[in-house]
Design a protein around this motif. Structure first.
Motif, PDB file in Angstrom:
ATOM      1  N   UNK A 177     -13.800 -31.139  18.119  1.00  0.00           N
ATOM      2  CA  UNK A 177     -15.109 -31.801  18.124  1.00  0.00           C
ATOM      3  C   UNK A 177     -16.037 -31.344  16.988  1.00  0.00           C
ATOM      4  N   UNK A 178     -16.139 -30.079  16.315  1.00  0.00           N
ATOM      5  CA  UNK A 178     -16.795 -29.737  15.213  1.00  0.00           C
ATOM      6  C   UNK A 178     -16.259 -29.787  14.117  1.00  0.00           C
ATOM      7  N   UNK A 179     -15.152 -29.296  13.855  1.00  0.00           N
ATOM      8  CA  UNK A 179     -14.569 -29.110  12.450  1.00  0.00           C
ATOM      9  C   UNK A 179     -14.100 -30.610  12.013  1.00  0.00           C
ATOM     10  N   UNK A 225      -6.374 -25.411  -6.011  1.00  0.00           N
ATOM     11  CA  UNK A 225      -6.128 -24.771  -4.830  1.00  0.00           C
ATOM     12  C   UNK A 225      -7.034 -24.336  -3.742  1.00  0.00           C
ATOM     13  N   UNK A 226      -8.283 -24.252  -4.374  1.00  0.00           N
ATOM     14  CA  UNK A 226      -9.471 -23.878  -3.638  1.00  0.00           C
ATOM     15  C   UNK A 226      -9.941 -24.973  -2.956  1.00  0.00           C
ATOM     16  N   UNK A 227      -9.841 -26.150  -3.404  1.00  0.00           N
ATOM     17  CA  UNK A 227     -10.380 -27.486  -2.685  1.00  0.00           C
ATOM     18  C   UNK A 227      -9.157 -27.490  -1.639  1.00  0.00           C
ATOM     19  N   UNK A 228      -7.765 -27.525  -1.874  1.00  0.00           N
ATOM     20  CA  UNK A 228      -6.926 -27.820  -0.830  1.00  0.00           C
ATOM     21  C   UNK A 228      -7.097 -26.592   0.264  1.00  0.00           C
ATOM     22  N   UNK A 229      -7.447 -25.562   0.036  1.00  0.00           N
ATOM     23  CA  UNK A 229      -7.654 -24.529   0.928  1.00  0.00           C
ATOM     24  C   UNK A 229      -8.776 -24.997   1.712  1.00  0.00           C
ATOM     25  N   UNK A 230     -10.018 -25.391   1.212  1.00  0.00           N
ATOM     26  CA  UNK A 230     -11.201 -25.277   2.058  1.00  0.00           C
ATOM     27  C   UNK A 230     -11.160 -26.832   2.751  1.00  0.00           C
ATOM     28  N   UNK A 231     -10.459 -27.688   2.119  1.00  0.00           N
ATOM     29  CA  UNK A 231     -10.399 -29.059   2.771  1.00  0.00           C
ATOM     30  C   UNK A 231      -9.345 -28.979   4.050  1.00  0.00           C
ATOM     31  N   UNK A 252      -9.920 -29.852   7.939  1.00  0.00           N
ATOM     32  CA  UNK A 252      -9.256 -31.148   8.459  1.00  0.00           C
ATOM     33  C   UNK A 252      -7.643 -30.701   9.162  1.00  0.00           C
ATOM     34  N   UNK A 253      -6.876 -29.903   8.317  1.00  0.00           N
ATOM     35  CA  UNK A 253      -5.520 -29.670   8.828  1.00  0.00           C
ATOM     36  C   UNK A 253      -5.242 -29.078  10.152  1.00  0.00           C
ATOM     37  N   UNK A 254      -4.590 -29.678  10.908  1.00  0.00           N
ATOM     38  CA  UNK A 254      -4.180 -29.309  12.208  1.00  0.00           C
ATOM     39  C   UNK A 254      -5.241 -28.749  12.967  1.00  0.00           C
ATOM     40  N   UNK A 275      -9.533 -40.775  13.125  1.00  0.00           N
ATOM     41  CA  UNK A 275     -10.872 -41.127  13.982  1.00  0.00           C
ATOM     42  C   UNK A 275     -11.755 -39.949  13.633  1.00  0.00           C
ATOM     43  N   UNK A 276     -11.484 -38.956  13.359  1.00  0.00           N
ATOM     44  CA  UNK A 276     -12.147 -37.740  13.188  1.00  0.00           C
ATOM     45  C   UNK A 276     -13.234 -37.867  11.890  1.00  0.00           C
ATOM     46  N   UNK A 277     -12.896 -39.062  11.064  1.00  0.00           N
ATOM     47  CA  UNK A 277     -13.404 -38.989   9.784  1.00  0.00           C
ATOM     48  C   UNK A 277     -15.241 -39.646   9.979  1.00  0.00           C
ATOM     49  N   UNK A 278     -15.150 -40.639  10.957  1.00  0.00           N
ATOM     50  CA  UNK A 278     -16.404 -41.453  11.173  1.00  0.00           C
ATOM     51  C   UNK A 278     -16.841 -41.415  12.512  1.00  0.00           C
TER      52      UNK A 278
END
Length: 386
Positions: free
Chosen positions: A186-188, A103-109, A113-115, A220-223
């Motif tokens: 742009x940053x996250x 749950x901690x990983x889902x929360x921080x990722x 990334x989300x939204x 497109x945000x990954x790289x």
């Protein structure tokens, strides 16, 4: 069955855990801590108050608040996240038992990334704006809290040292939803962040798989952007705080990686600089440390009224021979405090996660690399003392 005493029992029970790897652009660092009973996670994003420009000051701080509450479907009560916005980075931290790791990983990722391309609902935006205003109101009421940024910006070479000091209730009120959305988009991004988890080895064995599953398959945000993004200064105009006229300050500019005890002892409450003012009846008014990406500024300030030259002469005398006033007792006290800080970093998952996530500073510079300077405030601006 009889086991030979030379058999590597502990090694067989402890799986190999990679300490650093890159997953779809996100730098992941793991810090196994045998004997720990909890797991701490720290997500650092290279987005801070100096990235507010060209929008109003406070955009990055508001973005931090909105990212914490971004995903309604996440059980935020189950994984509380503590966040703070510095000049160059934003930190998101969580801690819990080993079973909370997924749950901690889902929360921080999800924060990363989300939204990130969607605007927050108007009611959420305004609620978090008021929370940021509550934190900022202290500086509007007490201008002395802007003294650190004022002097740090005058003394340091790294841009943005006064970024937080520029935030006001008016500037926060001027931040628009479009500006926050653009800053986050742009940053996250994974390539602009580091995620670290520290805790018992058994709790970290499946972490990389969990992170990979939580990250989007392709985006497109990954790289699209390298890990380090050059930034422009937060503002080109000089911070001006007329309420601080008459203040005298000493700044010490050094690398964030400089942990040599001598500068700490020089600036300590029982050290020679504070004692020099105390001897002539001028107690220290306040102190702070302003940390940027690479530099940090230690700031001591006094309000000498009509005795500014007397104070400046006393401070200059100390700086001319700084080691003369460093007693063994002061140095040992500073070293003891430093050992306590190191113990927090080594022995607690939260301290270790924060330190490892932030482990991208330059090597510790040689002793004596710190640069002191004396300043006065005239017409709201910090000017070098003659």
């Amino acid at each position: 069955m009889t086991l030979s005493p030379t058999q590597p029992l502990r090694a067989a029970r402890t799986p190999h855990i990679p300490t650093e790897q890159v997953l779809r652009g996100l730098t992941v660092r793991l810090a196994p801590m045998p004997g720990a009973h909890s797991v701490a996670a720290c997500l650092t994003v290279r987005c801070g108050s100096r990235d507010d420009a060209p929008g109003p000051a406070g955009a990055a701080h508001l973005a931090e608040h909105l990212r914490v509450v971004a995903e309604a479907e996440v059980d935020r009560a189950a994984v509380p996240v503590f966040a703070r916005t510095d000049i160059a980075r934003t930190y998101f931290q969580a801690i819990g038992p080993p079973e909370a790791v997924p749950a901690m990983i889902r929360r921080l990722v999800g924060i990363l990334c989300s939204g990130t391309d969607r605007q927050a609902p108007a009611a959420v935006l305004e609620a978090e704006r008021q929370a940021v205003c509550l934190e900022t109101r202290r500086m509007d009421i007490n201008p002395l809290l802007r003294a650190g940024p004022l002097f740090a910006a005058a003394a340091a070479t790294e841009p943005g040292m006064d970024a937080i000091g520029r935030t006001t209730l008016a500037s926060i009120g001027a931040v628009t939803a479009d500006q926050v959305t653009a800053l986050v988009a742009d940053r996250y991004r994974p390539t602009n962040a580091v995620l670290c988890l520290a805790g018992p080895p058994a709790a970290l064995t499946a972490v990389t798989d969990l992170i990979a599953a939580a990250l989007p398959e392709s985006s497109p945000r990954l790289g699209a952007r390298p890990a380090a993004v050059p930034i422009a200064p937060a503002a080109t105009d000089v911070l001006c705080v007329p309420e601080l006229d008459g203040l005298v300050a000493l700044t010490l500019i050094r690398s964030r990686a400089d942990h040599h005890p001598d500068p700490h002892a020089l600036l300590a409450d029982a050290g020679p600089l504070v004692e020099a003012g105390r001897r002539i009846g001028l107690p220290l008014l306040g102190r702070t440390t302003i940390s940027n990406a690479d530099q940090q500024a230690d700031v001591l300030c006094w309000r000498p009224e009509t005795r500014a030259e007397q104070l400046l002469d006393a401070l200059r005398a100390v700086l001319a021979a700084p080691r003369r006033g460093l007693t063994d007792q002061v140095v040992e006290r500073v070293r003891r405090i430093r050992r306590q800080e190191e113990q927090f970093t080594r022995a607690t998952p939260l301290g270790r996660a924060l330190a490892v996530a932030d482990r991208d500073q330059a090597a510790t510079p040689a002793a004596g690399a710190a640069v002191p300077a004396l300043w006065q405030v005239e017409r709201g601006r910090a000017t070098a003392a003659a």
